[in-house]
Design an enzyme around this catalytic site. Structure first.
Site, mmCIF file in Angstrom:
data_model
loop_
_atom_site.group_PDB
_atom_site.id
_atom_site.type_symbol
_atom_site.label_atom_id
_atom_site.label_comp_id
_atom_site.label_asym_id
_atom_site.label_seq_id
_atom_site.Cartn_x
_atom_site.Cartn_y
_atom_site.Cartn_z
ATOM 1 C CB CYS A 75 42.705 41.730 43.880
ATOM 2 S SG CYS A 75 41.535 42.837 43.059
ATOM 3 C CB CYS A 78 38.109 41.443 45.886
ATOM 4 S SG CYS A 78 39.149 40.408 44.819
ATOM 5 C CB CYS A 124 40.824 40.112 40.194
ATOM 6 S SG CYS A 124 40.428 39.299 41.756
ATOM 7 C CB CYS A 127 36.510 41.745 42.236
ATOM 8 S SG CYS A 127 38.126 42.440 41.811
ATOM 9 C CB CYS A 147 52.828 43.421 31.722
ATOM 10 S SG CYS A 147 53.494 45.080 31.707
#
Length: 158
Positions: A75, A78, A124, A127, A147
């Site tokens: 991510c 984070c 995510c 976060c 996607c």
């Protein structure tokens, strides 16, 4: 008797939901929570638009769409591990696509009813940054296609 069965069913459902919530809580040990200003200070404008405002980058423009290197996608907000490169495939959609995620603490699925469609948004788990959507038209072994916007990712080559 019917009341007893109903009460018992409600108790069992409640217990299962609590166990599921406890499992999710133990998997995501430390949520990342920041103010909008803090996110703006650490993300580029495109990353902020995608991750925090649920934007979408234009197809075929993301830096990871054609990437073939081996490694891990994290991510961008984070650094939570999200996808492994060996699960990436060419979907022809213009966005990086994966058939599964890296760990049990990578993603959360949310219902998305925008634009008159019913889709599943993926965020995510750490976060809650917007990553993209998951569809049921991917390759085996899962049949899923995650996607994902390149702007929501950072890549670490192995």
């Amino acid at each position: 008797m019917r009341l007893f069965v109903t009460v018992l069913a409600v108790m069992l459902i409640s217990a299962c939901q609590t166990k599921s919530q406890d499992k999710r809580t133990s998997i995501v040990r430390q949520k990342v929570i920041k103010t909008d200003q803090e996110w703006k200070e650490i993300l580029t404008p495109l990353q902020y638009n995608v991750l925090r405002e649920k934007g979408t980058e234009r197809p075929w423009t993301g830096e990871y769409n054609k990437l073939k290197a081996k490694g891990t996608f994290y991510c961008a907000a984070c650094k939570n591990p999200l996808f492994e490169s060996n699960t990436k495939f060419e979907s022809g959609t213009g966005w990086p696509s994966f058939y599964t995620y890296a760990t049990d603490s990578s993603l959360l699925d949310l219902a998305d009813y925008k634009y008159g469609m019913v889709r599943t948004e993926v965020v995510c788990a750490k976060c809650e940054g917007h990553l993209g959507h998951v569809f049921e038209d991917g390759p085996q072994p899962t049949g899923l296609r995650y996607c994902i916007n390149s702007a929501s990712l950072v890549f670490e080559e192995k």
